[in-house]
Design a protein around this motif. Structure first.
Motif, PDB file in Angstrom:
ATOM      1  N   PRO A 252       0.810  -1.222   0.000  1.00 33.30           N
ATOM      2  CA  PRO A 252       0.000   0.000   0.000  1.00 33.30           C
ATOM      3  C   PRO A 252       0.840   1.268   0.000  1.00 33.30           C
ATOM      4  O   PRO A 252       0.440   2.278  -0.592  1.00 33.30           O
ATOM      5  N   ARG A 253       2.006   1.232   0.628  1.00 33.41           N
ATOM      6  CA  ARG A 253       2.852   2.431   0.656  1.00 33.41           C
ATOM      7  C   ARG A 253       3.384   2.753  -0.733  1.00 33.41           C
ATOM      8  O   ARG A 253       3.431   3.921  -1.138  1.00 33.41           O
ATOM      9  N   THR A 254       3.790   1.734  -1.474  1.00 36.72           N
ATOM     10  CA  THR A 254       4.285   1.989  -2.829  1.00 36.72           C
ATOM     11  C   THR A 254       3.157   2.396  -3.775  1.00 36.72           C
ATOM     12  O   THR A 254       3.402   3.027  -4.807  1.00 36.72           O
ATOM     13  N   LEU A 255       1.918   2.074  -3.419  1.00 33.50           N
ATOM     14  CA  LEU A 255       0.762   2.521  -4.203  1.00 33.50           C
ATOM     15  C   LEU A 255       0.317   3.931  -3.818  1.00 33.50           C
ATOM     16  O   LEU A 255      -0.613   4.471  -4.413  1.00 33.50           O
ATOM     17  N   GLY A 256       0.976   4.499  -2.806  1.00 34.32           N
ATOM     18  CA  GLY A 256       0.692   5.885  -2.439  1.00 34.32           C
ATOM     19  C   GLY A 256      -0.324   6.075  -1.343  1.00 34.32           C
ATOM     20  O   GLY A 256      -0.748   7.212  -1.087  1.00 34.32           O
ATOM     21  N   LEU A 257      -0.732   5.010  -0.657  1.00 40.23           N
ATOM     22  CA  LEU A 257      -1.704   5.146   0.424  1.00 40.23           C
ATOM     23  C   LEU A 257      -1.021   5.585   1.719  1.00 40.23           C
ATOM     24  O   LEU A 257       0.157   5.314   1.932  1.00 40.23           O
ATOM     25  N   PRO A 258      -1.754   6.254   2.602  1.00 42.93           N
ATOM     26  CA  PRO A 258      -1.189   6.647   3.899  1.00 42.93           C
ATOM     27  C   PRO A 258      -0.818   5.428   4.731  1.00 42.93           C
ATOM     28  O   PRO A 258      -1.359   4.328   4.536  1.00 42.93           O
ATOM     29  N   ARG A 259       0.088   5.627   5.689  1.00 42.46           N
ATOM     30  CA  ARG A 259       0.490   4.535   6.571  1.00 42.46           C
ATOM     31  C   ARG A 259      -0.576   4.234   7.620  1.00 42.46           C
ATOM     32  O   ARG A 259      -0.567   3.167   8.225  1.00 42.46           O
ATOM     33  N   ASP A 260      -1.486   5.155   7.856  1.00 39.80           N
ATOM     34  CA  ASP A 260      -2.585   4.935   8.790  1.00 39.80           C
ATOM     35  C   ASP A 260      -3.708   4.176   8.086  1.00 39.80           C
ATOM     36  O   ASP A 260      -4.198   4.602   7.031  1.00 39.80           O
ATOM     37  N   ALA A 261      -4.118   3.053   8.664  1.00 40.41           N
ATOM     38  CA  ALA A 261      -5.100   2.192   8.003  1.00 40.41           C
ATOM     39  C   ALA A 261      -6.439   2.884   7.799  1.00 40.41           C
ATOM     40  O   ALA A 261      -7.093   2.701   6.757  1.00 40.41           O
ATOM     41  N   THR A 262      -6.874   3.697   8.763  1.00 39.54           N
ATOM     42  CA  THR A 262      -8.167   4.370   8.636  1.00 39.54           C
ATOM     43  C   THR A 262      -8.123   5.415   7.526  1.00 39.54           C
ATOM     44  O   THR A 262      -9.055   5.518   6.708  1.00 39.54           O
ATOM     45  N   ALA A 263      -7.050   6.191   7.469  1.00 38.35           N
ATOM     46  CA  ALA A 263      -6.905   7.178   6.402  1.00 38.35           C
ATOM     47  C   ALA A 263      -6.828   6.496   5.042  1.00 38.35           C
ATOM     48  O   ALA A 263      -7.395   6.977   4.054  1.00 38.35           O
ATOM     49  N   ALA A 264      -6.136   5.354   4.987  1.00 38.36           N
ATOM     50  CA  ALA A 264      -6.069   4.604   3.737  1.00 38.36           C
ATOM     51  C   ALA A 264      -7.448   4.084   3.342  1.00 38.36           C
ATOM     52  O   ALA A 264      -7.828   4.107   2.163  1.00 38.36           O
ATOM     53  N   ALA A 265      -8.228   3.616   4.332  1.00 39.57           N
ATOM     54  CA  ALA A 265      -9.570   3.117   4.044  1.00 39.57           C
ATOM     55  C   ALA A 265     -10.471   4.224   3.516  1.00 39.57           C
ATOM     56  O   ALA A 265     -11.338   3.981   2.664  1.00 39.57           O
ATOM     57  N   THR A 266     -10.285   5.443   3.999  1.00 40.80           N
ATOM     58  CA  THR A 266     -11.056   6.576   3.486  1.00 40.80           C
ATOM     59  C   THR A 266     -10.807   6.764   2.001  1.00 40.80           C
ATOM     60  O   THR A 266     -11.741   6.950   1.205  1.00 40.80           O
ATOM     61  N   GLN A 267      -9.528   6.707   1.600  1.00 42.05           N
ATOM     62  CA  GLN A 267      -9.189   6.874   0.186  1.00 42.05           C
ATOM     63  C   GLN A 267      -9.712   5.707  -0.656  1.00 42.05           C
ATOM     64  O   GLN A 267     -10.199   5.903  -1.775  1.00 42.05           O
ATOM     65  N   VAL A 268      -9.611   4.504  -0.114  1.00 38.08           N
ATOM     66  CA  VAL A 268     -10.099   3.335  -0.844  1.00 38.08           C
ATOM     67  C   VAL A 268     -11.614   3.409  -1.022  1.00 38.08           C
ATOM     68  O   VAL A 268     -12.152   3.106  -2.103  1.00 38.08           O
ATOM     69  N   ALA A 269     -12.340   3.819   0.029  1.00 43.29           N
ATOM     70  CA  ALA A 269     -13.796   3.957  -0.078  1.00 43.29           C
ATOM     71  C   ALA A 269     -14.162   4.996  -1.129  1.00 43.29           C
ATOM     72  O   ALA A 269     -15.095   4.796  -1.931  1.00 43.29           O
ATOM     73  N   ASP A 270     -13.442   6.105  -1.148  1.00 44.28           N
ATOM     74  CA  ASP A 270     -13.695   7.126  -2.174  1.00 44.28           C
ATOM     75  C   ASP A 270     -13.457   6.563  -3.571  1.00 44.28           C
ATOM     76  O   ASP A 270     -14.235   6.831  -4.502  1.00 44.28           O
ATOM     77  N   ALA A 271     -12.374   5.800  -3.729  1.00 44.55           N
ATOM     78  CA  ALA A 271     -12.074   5.204  -5.034  1.00 44.55           C
ATOM     79  C   ALA A 271     -13.144   4.207  -5.440  1.00 44.55           C
ATOM     80  O   ALA A 271     -13.568   4.152  -6.602  1.00 44.55           O
ATOM     81  N   LEU A 272     -13.624   3.420  -4.471  1.00 43.22           N
ATOM     82  CA  LEU A 272     -14.663   2.440  -4.768  1.00 43.22           C
ATOM     83  C   LEU A 272     -15.962   3.136  -5.166  1.00 43.22           C
ATOM     84  O   LEU A 272     -16.628   2.740  -6.136  1.00 43.22           O
ATOM     85  N   GLY A 273     -16.314   4.194  -4.447  1.00 43.77           N
ATOM     86  CA  GLY A 273     -17.530   4.929  -4.779  1.00 43.77           C
ATOM     87  C   GLY A 273     -17.467   5.572  -6.145  1.00 43.77           C
ATOM     88  O   GLY A 273     -18.482   5.675  -6.852  1.00 43.77           O
ATOM     89  N   ALA A 274     -16.254   5.999  -6.552  1.00 41.59           N
ATOM     90  CA  ALA A 274     -16.086   6.649  -7.850  1.00 41.59           C
ATOM     91  C   ALA A 274     -15.754   5.664  -8.962  1.00 41.59           C
ATOM     92  O   ALA A 274     -15.648   6.064 -10.134  1.00 41.59           O
TER      93      ALA A 274
END
Length: 296
Positions: free
Chosen positions: A90-112
């Protein structure tokens, strides 16, 4: 929309609190079905059984990510949330190191409906997301695994790897002689194969074994012919600055390959995404281009 959330409860940064926070973020865009792994290989089985889901999200360390890559059905997008001590993928894919913050971005990507297609590697038929190695780094993985797990079932952290590296270099007196053949290219002491850059992390510090490697390309290989005590500072400078490997004397550097064949002089340890795959005398590494859609 149905989301299959696969959680490794033994990963070093996974807790009940983090699982609940991740579930809440993902629930903004769909129904979440959470599955906890119980044993090695279980994440592969859970991913293979998630063909009816609209997405698979993994909260784990790098071993769990690797298992899901080896079980995810074709056509189902995947997301990786950092739950381990290193969590390279996930870090090399550009996601935050915090799991909750990463989940926020993933949820946004899934919704879009936003995905990115990436290459994955295969070594002797097993997929890997970011790296595979024969010899040195696989021996480090094995030595750290031999330390066992803590009472809570979690693996040792980065300090254990640094200690294992120091002991390995000391046992060899800093010297590594040619031990394998990269067919068609020459001999080497060990082989590091990258699917992206960074290759891994030492805490917050990126390790750039193959700085030209990209998820959208094939595989890169870095293989020193031999390493002596005088070579170690130079090689460390390469991997921490990301400069010098491609033109270094005595270092085999190959970029954007579809296939790499390696024959070992004797059985050598093999790792993929930090998982010990045992000793091998031969290894075939292949790039599966555009193989997986990731939510990012």
């Amino acid at each position: 929309m149905e989301v299959a959330l696969i959680v490794n409860p033994f990963a070093s940064a996974v807790s009940d609190h983090r699982v609940s926070a991740v579930e809440r973020e993902l629930a903004r865009v769909g129904t979440v079905q959470t599955h906890f792994t119980q044993r090695p290989g279980h994440a592969t089985e859970l991913a293979a059984g998630a063909g009816d889901a609209d997405a698979i999200v993994v909260l784990s360390g790098d071993g769990g990510f690797n298992e899901v890559l080896n079980g995810a059905p074709d056509g189902v997008p995947v997301a990786f949330l950092p739950g381990g001590g290193t969590s390279v993928l996930p870090r090399t894919l550009g996601l935050p190191r915090d799991a909750t913050a990463a989940a926020t971005q993933v949820a946004d990507a899934l919704g879009a409906g936003r995905t990115r297609r990436i290459t994955v590697g295969r070594v002797n038929g097993r997929r890997f997301g970011f790296s595979a190695g024969i010899g040195l780094d696989a021996e480090l993985v094995r030595r750290v695994d031999a330390l066992g797990r803590r009472e809570d079932g979690k693996r040792p952290g980065d300090l254990a790897y640094l200690g294992a590296a120091a002991k390995l270099a000391g046992s060899r007196r800093g010297r590594f002689e040619p031990a394998l053949e990269v067919r068609g290219h020459g001999r080497a002491a060990f082989a590091l194969v990258a699917n992206t850059d960074p290759y891994t992390y030492a805490g917050a510090v990126a390790v750039h074994v193959a700085p030209e490697a990209r998820f959208e390309l094939g595989l890169d290989l870095v293989a020193p012919e031999r390493v002596g005590p005088a070579d170690l500072p130079r090689l460390l400078r390469y991997v921490f600055t990301g400069r010098g490997q491609a033109t270094a004397k005595g270092v085999l550097y190959l970029h954007d390959l579809d296939r790499i064949e390696i024959a070992c002089d004797h059985p050598l340890p093999l790792q993929a995404d930090g998982e010990d795959l045992g000793d091998v005398e031969e290894a075939v590494l292949e790039a599966e281009r555009d193989a997986v859609a990731v939510l990012i």
